[in-house]
Design a protein around this motif. Structure first.
Motif, PDB file in Angstrom:
ATOM      1  N   GLU A 268       0.744  -1.213  -0.040  1.00  0.00           N
ATOM      2  CA  GLU A 268      -0.178   0.006  -0.009  1.00  0.00           C
ATOM      3  C   GLU A 268       0.834   1.362  -0.078  1.00  0.00           C
ATOM      4  OE1 GLU A 268      -0.498  -2.669   2.067  1.00  0.00           O
ATOM      5  OE2 GLU A 268      -2.344  -3.481   1.379  1.00  0.00           O
TER       6      GLU A 268
ATOM      7  N   ASP B  96       2.588   1.703  -3.553  1.00  0.00           N
ATOM      8  CA  ASP B  96       1.569   2.265  -4.615  1.00  0.00           C
ATOM      9  C   ASP B  96       1.359   3.710  -4.384  1.00  0.00           C
ATOM     10  OD1 ASP B  96       1.504  -0.447  -5.613  1.00  0.00           O
ATOM     11  OD2 ASP B  96      -0.234  -1.106  -4.670  1.00  0.00           O
ATOM     12  N   ASP B  97       1.219   3.735  -3.104  1.00  0.00           N
ATOM     13  CA  ASP B  97       0.840   5.396  -2.568  1.00  0.00           C
ATOM     14  C   ASP B  97       1.978   6.353  -3.083  1.00  0.00           C
ATOM     15  OD1 ASP B  97      -0.498   7.596  -1.122  1.00  0.00           O
ATOM     16  OD2 ASP B  97       1.159   7.553   0.027  1.00  0.00           O
TER      17      ASP B  97
ATOM     18  N   SER C 147       4.348   5.910  -5.375  1.00  0.00           N
ATOM     19  CA  SER C 147       4.421   5.709  -6.907  1.00  0.00           C
ATOM     20  C   SER C 147       3.217   6.623  -7.431  1.00  0.00           C
ATOM     21  CB  SER C 147       4.183   4.185  -7.510  1.00  0.00           C
ATOM     22  OG  SER C 147       4.140   4.191  -8.828  1.00  0.00           O
ATOM     23  N   SER C 148       2.048   6.724  -6.928  1.00  0.00           N
ATOM     24  CA  SER C 148       0.957   7.373  -7.270  1.00  0.00           C
ATOM     25  C   SER C 148       1.213   8.969  -7.179  1.00  0.00           C
ATOM     26  CB  SER C 148      -0.439   7.016  -6.760  1.00  0.00           C
ATOM     27  OG  SER C 148      -0.440   7.522  -5.470  1.00  0.00           O
ATOM     28  N   ARG C 149       2.088   9.403  -6.187  1.00  0.00           N
ATOM     29  CA  ARG C 149       2.510  10.890  -6.177  1.00  0.00           C
ATOM     30  C   ARG C 149       3.573  11.406  -6.602  1.00  0.00           C
ATOM     31  NH1 ARG C 149       2.674  12.272  -0.220  1.00  0.00           N
ATOM     32  NH2 ARG C 149       2.812  10.116   0.299  1.00  0.00           N
TER      33      ARG C 149
ATOM     34  N   ASN D 127       4.550  14.985  -4.681  1.00  0.00           N
ATOM     35  CA  ASN D 127       3.230  15.669  -4.420  1.00  0.00           C
ATOM     36  C   ASN D 127       3.425  15.476  -3.019  1.00  0.00           C
ATOM     37  OD1 ASN D 127       1.070  17.094  -3.979  1.00  0.00           O
ATOM     38  ND2 ASN D 127      -0.154  15.463  -4.729  1.00  0.00           N
TER      39      ASN D 127
ATOM     40  N   ARG E 270       2.321  15.374   1.162  1.00  0.00           N
ATOM     41  CA  ARG E 270       1.037  15.640   1.715  1.00  0.00           C
ATOM     42  C   ARG E 270       1.299  16.555   2.928  1.00  0.00           C
ATOM     43  NH1 ARG E 270      -0.347   9.903   1.345  1.00  0.00           N
ATOM     44  NH2 ARG E 270      -1.761   9.516  -0.567  1.00  0.00           N
TER      45      ARG E 270
ATOM     46  N   ARG F  70      12.032  -0.184  -5.810  1.00  0.00           N
ATOM     47  CA  ARG F  70      11.589  -0.357  -7.250  1.00  0.00           C
ATOM     48  C   ARG F  70      12.855  -0.700  -8.307  1.00  0.00           C
ATOM     49  NH1 ARG F  70      10.328   5.411  -9.817  1.00  0.00           N
ATOM     50  NH2 ARG F  70      12.556   5.198  -9.847  1.00  0.00           N
TER      51      ARG F  70
END
Length: 241
Positions: A9, A12-13, A15-17, A29, A31, A57
């Motif tokens: 989790e 993936d978080d 990677s998405s940012r 990005n 938070r 990765r």
């Protein structure tokens, strides 16, 4: 060197940012609540989390290089630039220092009244110029009279983009880089940032952050000299769409 393992989790978080990545740069990005580099709290810094992500990765067996040419305050969200090579870090440090990186911020603020254009400014923009003094013990900056001891001049441009019943969405372009500059200067004219208790907001945000984000960044790539122009999405927690 071994880095801590990331859960699926968390991997993936992260990677998405990632907003932009190449051989020399990683633009992320952040938070609200995350710290870019380690501090006295002992909380894990974002730079270390990203090193662990890259190591996993890319299956890197050795040490991951990730330099920090600039930082965002812990309660601020949005664009953070990291350097993946020493060459990029050295050049980015010089670019930030010399004002060759153009940063745009968005802030959700209390309604401080009309913003009028400053002298010589284009329509819609207001130029704010204040002398700021930093109080190290309080970790806070104050507007001071020009010429005050240890004061540094701070300059920014701002304009209102839209509004809700309770707040105004303000766009800011930094012209200098002083401690808590946006938070201090906007509060000084009555545009207190939502959730920013330190600078006069009446209540905190549920996540402990403030409604100030690094929205856009533009600069010439430090190595290949291409144009870099990155935009961060508006946080889902902001009460405006």
């Amino acid at each position: 060197m071994e880095y801590r393992a990331l859960s699926t989790e968390e991997f993936d978080d992260i990677s998405s940012r990632i907003l932009h990545e190449d051989n020399h740069l990683l633009i992320f990005n952040k938070r609200a609540g995350e710290i870019v580099q380690g501090d006295k709290t002992g909380d894990e810094a974002l730079v270390e989390t990203l090193k662990a992500f890259i190591a996993a990765r890319d299956r890197k067996p050795g040490k991951v290089f990730l330099g920090v040419p600039h930082r965002l305050d812990r309660p601020v969200s949005g664009i953070c630039v990291f350097a993946k090579t020493s060459k990029a870090l050295e050049r980015l440090n010089a670019m930030f220092r010399e004002g060759r990186v153009h940063k745009t911020y968005w802030a959700l603020c209390a309604d401080g009244g009309a913003l009028g254009p400053g002298a010589g400014e284009e329509s819609g923009w207001t130029l704010l110029e204040n002398a700021l003094v930093r109080n190290e013990k309080q970790n806070k900056s104050y507007v001071a009279p020009a010429g005050a001891k240890n004061a540094k001049m701070a300059r920014l441009k701002c304009r209102v983009l839209g509004s809700t019943l309770r707040y105004k969405l303000v766009e800011v372009e930094l012209l200098t880089g002083r401690h808590h500059q946006i938070r201090c200067q906007l509060s000084h004219i009555g545009y207190t940032i939502k959730g920013d208790l330190k600078y006069g907001a009446p209540r905190s945000n549920p996540d402990g952050g403030i409604c100030l984000m690094a929205r856009r960044i533009r600069f010439e790539h430090p190595v290949n000299h291409s144009a870099v122009d990155v935009l961060a999405p508006l946080p889902s927690s902001w009460p405006i769409r």
